[in-house]
Scaffold this motif. Structure first.
Motif, PDB file in Angstrom:
ATOM      1  N   SER A 154     -30.659 -43.471 -88.471  1.00 19.19           N
ATOM      2  CA  SER A 154     -31.766 -43.594 -89.406  1.00 19.19           C
ATOM      3  C   SER A 154     -32.136 -45.059 -89.580  1.00 19.19           C
ATOM      4  O   SER A 154     -31.441 -45.965 -89.090  1.00 19.19           O
ATOM      5  CB  SER A 154     -31.382 -42.980 -90.751  1.00 19.19           C
ATOM      6  OG  SER A 154     -30.287 -43.699 -91.315  1.00 19.19           O
ATOM      7  N   TYR A 155     -33.216 -45.285 -90.322  1.00 15.61           N
ATOM      8  CA  TYR A 155     -33.632 -46.669 -90.567  1.00 15.61           C
ATOM      9  C   TYR A 155     -32.574 -47.430 -91.357  1.00 15.61           C
ATOM     10  O   TYR A 155     -32.280 -48.595 -91.080  1.00 15.61           O
ATOM     11  CB  TYR A 155     -34.962 -46.668 -91.319  1.00 15.61           C
ATOM     12  CG  TYR A 155     -35.439 -48.047 -91.706  1.00 15.61           C
ATOM     13  CD1 TYR A 155     -35.901 -48.940 -90.758  1.00 15.61           C
ATOM     14  CD2 TYR A 155     -35.413 -48.447 -93.042  1.00 15.61           C
ATOM     15  CE1 TYR A 155     -36.337 -50.210 -91.113  1.00 15.61           C
ATOM     16  CE2 TYR A 155     -35.840 -49.713 -93.419  1.00 15.61           C
ATOM     17  CZ  TYR A 155     -36.305 -50.587 -92.443  1.00 15.61           C
ATOM     18  OH  TYR A 155     -36.731 -51.840 -92.805  1.00 15.61           O
ATOM     19  N   GLY A 156     -31.967 -46.749 -92.334  1.00 14.46           N
ATOM     20  CA  GLY A 156     -30.913 -47.398 -93.111  1.00 14.46           C
ATOM     21  C   GLY A 156     -29.716 -47.775 -92.254  1.00 14.46           C
ATOM     22  O   GLY A 156     -29.116 -48.839 -92.441  1.00 14.46           O
ATOM     23  N   ALA A 157     -29.353 -46.893 -91.293  1.00 16.89           N
ATOM     24  CA  ALA A 157     -28.230 -47.207 -90.407  1.00 16.89           C
ATOM     25  C   ALA A 157     -28.552 -48.397 -89.512  1.00 16.89           C
ATOM     26  O   ALA A 157     -27.682 -49.235 -89.231  1.00 16.89           O
ATOM     27  CB  ALA A 157     -27.878 -45.979 -89.567  1.00 16.89           C
ATOM     28  N   LEU A 158     -29.790 -48.483 -89.050  1.00 11.54           N
ATOM     29  CA  LEU A 158     -30.186 -49.622 -88.224  1.00 11.54           C
ATOM     30  C   LEU A 158     -30.138 -50.926 -89.023  1.00 11.54           C
ATOM     31  O   LEU A 158     -29.689 -51.963 -88.523  1.00 11.54           O
ATOM     32  CB  LEU A 158     -31.602 -49.396 -87.669  1.00 11.54           C
ATOM     33  CG  LEU A 158     -31.753 -48.267 -86.642  1.00 11.54           C
ATOM     34  CD1 LEU A 158     -33.226 -48.053 -86.317  1.00 11.54           C
ATOM     35  CD2 LEU A 158     -30.978 -48.589 -85.372  1.00 11.54           C
ATOM     36  N   TRP A 181     -28.251 -51.513 -91.621  1.00 13.87           N
ATOM     37  CA  TRP A 181     -26.848 -51.832 -91.877  1.00 13.87           C
ATOM     38  C   TRP A 181     -26.192 -52.439 -90.633  1.00 13.87           C
ATOM     39  O   TRP A 181     -25.386 -53.367 -90.729  1.00 13.87           O
ATOM     40  CB  TRP A 181     -26.119 -50.577 -92.321  1.00 13.87           C
ATOM     41  CG  TRP A 181     -24.625 -50.711 -92.377  1.00 13.87           C
ATOM     42  CD1 TRP A 181     -23.704 -50.021 -91.663  1.00 13.87           C
ATOM     43  CD2 TRP A 181     -23.876 -51.604 -93.217  1.00 13.87           C
ATOM     44  NE1 TRP A 181     -22.438 -50.410 -91.988  1.00 13.87           N
ATOM     45  CE2 TRP A 181     -22.501 -51.389 -92.940  1.00 13.87           C
ATOM     46  CE3 TRP A 181     -24.232 -52.566 -94.162  1.00 13.87           C
ATOM     47  CZ2 TRP A 181     -21.493 -52.088 -93.584  1.00 13.87           C
ATOM     48  CZ3 TRP A 181     -23.222 -53.270 -94.808  1.00 13.87           C
ATOM     49  CH2 TRP A 181     -21.876 -53.037 -94.510  1.00 13.87           C
ATOM     50  N   ARG A 182     -26.543 -51.920 -89.449  1.00  8.96           N
ATOM     51  CA  ARG A 182     -25.965 -52.466 -88.217  1.00  8.96           C
ATOM     52  C   ARG A 182     -26.415 -53.899 -87.989  1.00  8.96           C
ATOM     53  O   ARG A 182     -25.631 -54.761 -87.573  1.00  8.96           O
ATOM     54  CB  ARG A 182     -26.372 -51.583 -87.030  1.00  8.96           C
ATOM     55  CG  ARG A 182     -25.798 -52.034 -85.700  1.00  8.96           C
ATOM     56  CD  ARG A 182     -25.682 -50.877 -84.737  1.00  8.96           C
ATOM     57  NE  ARG A 182     -26.963 -50.223 -84.535  1.00  8.96           N
ATOM     58  CZ  ARG A 182     -27.864 -50.628 -83.638  1.00  8.96           C
ATOM     59  NH1 ARG A 182     -27.640 -51.694 -82.898  1.00  8.96           N
ATOM     60  NH2 ARG A 182     -28.995 -49.966 -83.483  1.00  8.96           N
ATOM     61  N   ARG A 183     -27.683 -54.196 -88.304  1.00  7.92           N
ATOM     62  CA  ARG A 183     -28.150 -55.576 -88.160  1.00  7.92           C
ATOM     63  C   ARG A 183     -27.520 -56.482 -89.219  1.00  7.92           C
ATOM     64  O   ARG A 183     -27.201 -57.636 -88.943  1.00  7.92           O
ATOM     65  CB  ARG A 183     -29.673 -55.623 -88.278  1.00  7.92           C
ATOM     66  CG  ARG A 183     -30.420 -54.895 -87.170  1.00  7.92           C
ATOM     67  CD  ARG A 183     -31.893 -55.270 -87.205  1.00  7.92           C
ATOM     68  NE  ARG A 183     -32.689 -54.396 -86.364  1.00  7.92           N
ATOM     69  CZ  ARG A 183     -33.484 -53.434 -86.818  1.00  7.92           C
ATOM     70  NH1 ARG A 183     -33.577 -53.236 -88.125  1.00  7.92           N
ATOM     71  NH2 ARG A 183     -34.175 -52.682 -86.005  1.00  7.92           N
ATOM     72  N   LEU A 184     -27.374 -55.952 -90.440  1.00  6.14           N
ATOM     73  CA  LEU A 184     -26.808 -56.764 -91.511  1.00  6.14           C
ATOM     74  C   LEU A 184     -25.357 -57.125 -91.226  1.00  6.14           C
ATOM     75  O   LEU A 184     -24.909 -58.230 -91.558  1.00  6.14           O
ATOM     76  CB  LEU A 184     -26.911 -56.009 -92.841  1.00  6.14           C
ATOM     77  CG  LEU A 184     -26.374 -56.729 -94.091  1.00  6.14           C
ATOM     78  CD1 LEU A 184     -27.166 -58.015 -94.336  1.00  6.14           C
ATOM     79  CD2 LEU A 184     -26.458 -55.827 -95.310  1.00  6.14           C
TER      80      LEU A 184
END
Length: 378
Positions: free
Chosen positions: A26-30, A32-35
């Motif tokens: 999801s957008y939130g997972a993406l 979080w992965r970048r963060l």
């Protein structure tokens, strides 16, 4: 050759597996992965989490009752692992200061020194001053303190003999509560006004933006002082605090509105928004279902960067006596003791709340920088 082909095949299969796994993110997972790749952002996230936990469980973290008094302007007590004879011990302890028979040749005051005959041993999860967690659960356990319940002042005491560390921990509640409340109100009002103004445009947008410019044109600091001075000194604490939050929010929403309006003007011309208009979608649905999700990334970053500004403003107004009144505790109110240069030179430990303010500002700014890179799709 066969070994190389086998290695390439395994690498290709692993890449396909990772790609397939990430394809369902999801957008939130993406985000979080970048963060997680941002060291600064993760440091900020950890510090923000610790600050929130400190504010929520301030009664537990504080070693003493913030209203309990001891000797005024007592210097910080250093943690020691040494016995009186100089031998090392694994039991941490602090030594209270005691007056000696000798006098200082300049000030003619008794020379103080550590009382090695009466060490105060430290421990974790010790019994101390009773409190009610969140006003409901009666407890008497503290994260650390002296085993026998005697006073401990790792950051010294103020002029009334109150523990500076405990008051700073309690002060995080009011300072962060004011900051989060103000930012929540300014974000809610500013985002709504900005989206409505940018979406409808025309005369409505022109009149709204003239009002926004009027709010932005006010010199905020004199207006803060003027508005907060209207509150009677005898007003209840909750009324005073509500009025301060309302004043800060009333003067802070305009900048958020201007930023969201700019984003909305660009989004209103995108094909999917025009398609929604063509099929007869209502304006409310278009604004909150199509435009709002696309400005959320900017709003989230703006929120994390606005909280430090409000913390600094509250500290400044509290230092001047216009933000929080006793018996409430905030970092700005604690800094009122530093108004005299002679006091700072003689008792420098009363500047300790500045460290909490700096840590809060750094934490939210670092988190905002990390989120700014993580939510950017480009």
């Amino acid at each position: 050759m066969v070994v190389i082909d086998s290695a390439q095949t395994k690498a290709a299969k692993e890449a396909e597996r990772v790609k397939a796994a990430r394809g369902n993110e999801s957008y939130g997972a993406l985000v979080w992965r970048r963060l997680r790749r941002s060291l600064t952002g993760m440091i900020g996230l950890v510090l923000v989490t610790l600050l929130i936990l400190m504010a929520l469980f301030a009664d537990f973290w504080a070693p003493m009752d913030p209203k309990a008094t001891d000797s005024g302007f007592s210097p910080p007590q250093m943690i020691s692992f040494y016995e009186k004879d100089g031998s090392f011990s694994f039991r941490p302890r602090v030594y209270a200061l005691t007056d000696s028979a000798e006098l200082d040749p300049v000030t003619f005051q008794p020379i103080t020194g550590p009382d090695y005959d009466n060490p105060r041993y430290l421990g974790f999860f010790v019994k101390g001053a009773p409190y009610q967690l969140w006003g409901m659960v009666p407890l008497d356990r503290h994260f650390f303190g002296t085993i026998d319940g005697s006073p401990v002042h790792l950051l010294g005491t103020d002029k009334f003999g109150r523990d500076v560390l405990s008051r700073a921990i309690y002060g995080s509640r009011i300072s962060l509560m004011i900051a989060l409340s103000v930012v929540f109100i300014t974000t809610l009002v500013g985002t709504t006004v900005g989206m409505v103004s940018g979406y409808f445009g025309g005369a409505l947008d022109a009149w709204v933006q003239r009002f926004v410019e009027l709010v932005l044109a006010f010199p905020q600091l004199p207006l803060y002082l003027a508005l907060t001075s209207l509150i009677p000194v005898t007003a209840p604490t909750n009324v005073f605090l509500t009025f301060v939050i309302g004043v800060m929010a009333a003067l802070g929403w305009a900048q958020m509105s201007r930023e969201v309006r700019g984003k909305t003007l660009a989004l209103a011309r995108i094909d999917y928004v025009r398609a929604a208009m063509a099929i007869g979608a209502s304006d409310r649905r278009i604004i909150f279902q199509h435009i709002f999700p696309n400005v959320m990334s900017h709003v989230i970053v703006a929120v994390t960067l606005a909280i430090p500004s409000v913390v600094l403003l509250e500290s400044f107004l509290g230092f001047l006596g216009f933000a929080v009144k006793p018996p409430l505790i905030s970092w700005g109110l604690m800094l009122q003791d530093t108004a005299n240069y002679s006091v700072i030179g003689t008792y420098p430990w009363i500047l300790s709340p500045v460290g909490f303010v700096l840590a809060t500002v750094f934490a939210f700014n670092a988190l905002g920088d990390g989120l700014r890179d993580a939510v950017d799709p480009y």
